[in-house]
Write a protein that holds these residues in place. Structure first.
Motif, short mmCIF file in Angstrom:
data_model
loop_
_atom_site.label_atom_id
_atom_site.label_comp_id
_atom_site.label_asym_id
_atom_site.label_seq_id
_atom_site.Cartn_x
_atom_site.Cartn_y
_atom_site.Cartn_z
N UNK A 178 30.38 8.00 -95.09
CA UNK A 178 29.42 6.92 -94.85
C UNK A 178 28.07 7.49 -94.42
N UNK A 179 27.03 6.86 -94.90
CA UNK A 179 25.66 7.25 -94.58
C UNK A 179 24.83 6.03 -94.26
N UNK A 180 23.77 6.25 -93.51
CA UNK A 180 22.74 5.24 -93.30
C UNK A 180 21.43 5.83 -93.80
N UNK A 181 20.77 5.13 -94.71
CA UNK A 181 19.46 5.54 -95.21
C UNK A 181 18.44 4.49 -94.80
N UNK A 182 17.32 4.95 -94.27
CA UNK A 182 16.28 4.05 -93.78
C UNK A 182 15.17 3.90 -94.80
N UNK A 183 14.92 2.66 -95.22
CA UNK A 183 13.88 2.36 -96.21
C UNK A 183 12.77 1.55 -95.55
N UNK A 184 11.55 1.92 -95.86
CA UNK A 184 10.40 1.15 -95.42
C UNK A 184 9.84 0.34 -96.58
N UNK A 185 9.53 -0.92 -96.34
CA UNK A 185 8.92 -1.78 -97.35
C UNK A 185 7.47 -2.03 -96.93
N UNK A 186 6.55 -1.70 -97.84
CA UNK A 186 5.12 -1.85 -97.55
C UNK A 186 4.45 -2.66 -98.64
N UNK A 187 3.56 -3.58 -98.27
CA UNK A 187 2.84 -4.38 -99.27
C UNK A 187 1.76 -3.56 -99.94
N UNK A 188 1.42 -3.93 -101.16
CA UNK A 188 0.33 -3.29 -101.89
C UNK A 188 -0.79 -4.31 -102.09
N UNK A 189 -2.01 -3.83 -102.37
CA UNK A 189 -3.12 -4.78 -102.62
C UNK A 189 -2.86 -5.72 -103.78
N UNK A 190 -2.00 -5.30 -104.71
CA UNK A 190 -1.71 -6.15 -105.86
C UNK A 190 -0.69 -7.22 -105.60
N UNK A 191 -0.18 -7.29 -104.38
CA UNK A 191 0.78 -8.34 -104.06
C UNK A 191 2.23 -7.94 -104.22
N UNK A 192 2.48 -6.70 -104.67
CA UNK A 192 3.86 -6.23 -104.78
C UNK A 192 4.24 -5.45 -103.52
N UNK A 193 5.48 -4.99 -103.49
CA UNK A 193 5.98 -4.22 -102.36
C UNK A 193 6.49 -2.87 -102.84
N UNK A 194 6.16 -1.81 -102.10
CA UNK A 194 6.67 -0.47 -102.38
C UNK A 194 7.78 -0.13 -101.41
N UNK A 195 8.76 0.63 -101.90
CA UNK A 195 9.87 1.09 -101.06
C UNK A 195 9.80 2.61 -100.92
N UNK A 196 9.93 3.09 -99.70
CA UNK A 196 10.00 4.53 -99.44
C UNK A 196 11.19 4.78 -98.52
N UNK A 197 11.75 5.98 -98.60
CA UNK A 197 12.86 6.33 -97.72
C UNK A 197 12.34 7.28 -96.64
N UNK A 198 12.80 7.06 -95.40
CA UNK A 198 12.30 7.85 -94.28
C UNK A 198 13.34 8.78 -93.70
N UNK A 199 14.58 8.33 -93.61
CA UNK A 199 15.63 9.12 -92.95
C UNK A 199 16.98 8.89 -93.61
#
Length: 209
Positions: A178-199
């Motif tokens: 089992x793992x836990x992965x941390x994702x950040x969701x950030x808005x973009x100027x175009x109205x969409x959302x980007x996903x990045x992984x942090x940990x």
């Protein structure tokens, strides 16, 4: 005159000791080989989830209330509907084994270096989600109870385009690693959302750091 009884007993004892040492060495070597084989097997089953790449194909995700969400590669979705707040993250499994999603945890802020939530605090998914090794998939989540405190928090974060954090709990198809992965969701100027992984955190084996 030689005491052949004593000599015979000593010889027998010496032979027994040599046999015991040889057996111990053989068992220890076999145990090492078995552990190495087990690690190799587990490595072949191990999933690691990342955001999908920008060049990955778009995915259409359905919820049981017939709400549909389309996300491009590397993107996420954070939408407010009439009766629910919907979240979706496009995923890519960078590991060598199938990823089975177990649950998720929502934080209405951007987190990075803090410890992950306790596994008992994760929300279970309402359906089984599998992400094949080396391929794309998705995670869907929703808040549906207006009386739940996080419903209003998530709705406000979506409407004001505020970055949030999603922790995903998952493991291999055998139910382990089992793992836990941390994702950040950030808005973009175009109205969409980007996903990045942090940990990434391991729950069933030592962490790599």
């Amino acid at each position: 005159m030689a005491d052949w009884v004593t000599i015979s007993a000593l010889a027998t004892a010496g032979g027994t000791l040599v046999l015991a040492v040889a057996t111990f060495s053989s068992v220890r070597s076999a145990n090492r080989a078995a552990r190495a084989a087990e690690r190799s097997l587990l490595a072949g089953l191990r999933p690691v989830l990342m955001p999908s790449r920008l060049e990955d194909p778009a995915q259409k995700v359905s919820f049981y209330d017939q709400h549909w969400v389309k996300i491009e590669g590397g993107r996420a979705a954070f939408e407010v509907g009439p009766n629910a707040v919907y979240l979706v993250i496009g995923l890519r499994n960078a590991g060598s084994g199938i990823a089975v999603l177990h649950g998720w945890h929502f934080s209405p802020e951007r987190l990075s270096g803090t410890d992950p939530p306790d596994s008992k605090e994760f929300r279970r998914l309402t359906r089984d989600i599998y992400v094949p090794a080396g391929d794309t998939g998705f995670w869907p989540g929703a808040f549906r109870d207006p009386n739940e405190p996080l419903y209003a928090v998530a709705r406000d974060a979506a409407t004001t385009a505020k970055p949030v954090t999603i922790d995903l709990l998952y493991g291999d198809h055998e139910g382990g690693q089992r793992m836990i992965s941390r994702f950040g969701l950030s808005p973009t100027p175009g109205g969409t959302w980007l996903a990045v992984v942090a940990r990434h955190w391991n729950l069933d084996r030592p962490n790599p750091r």
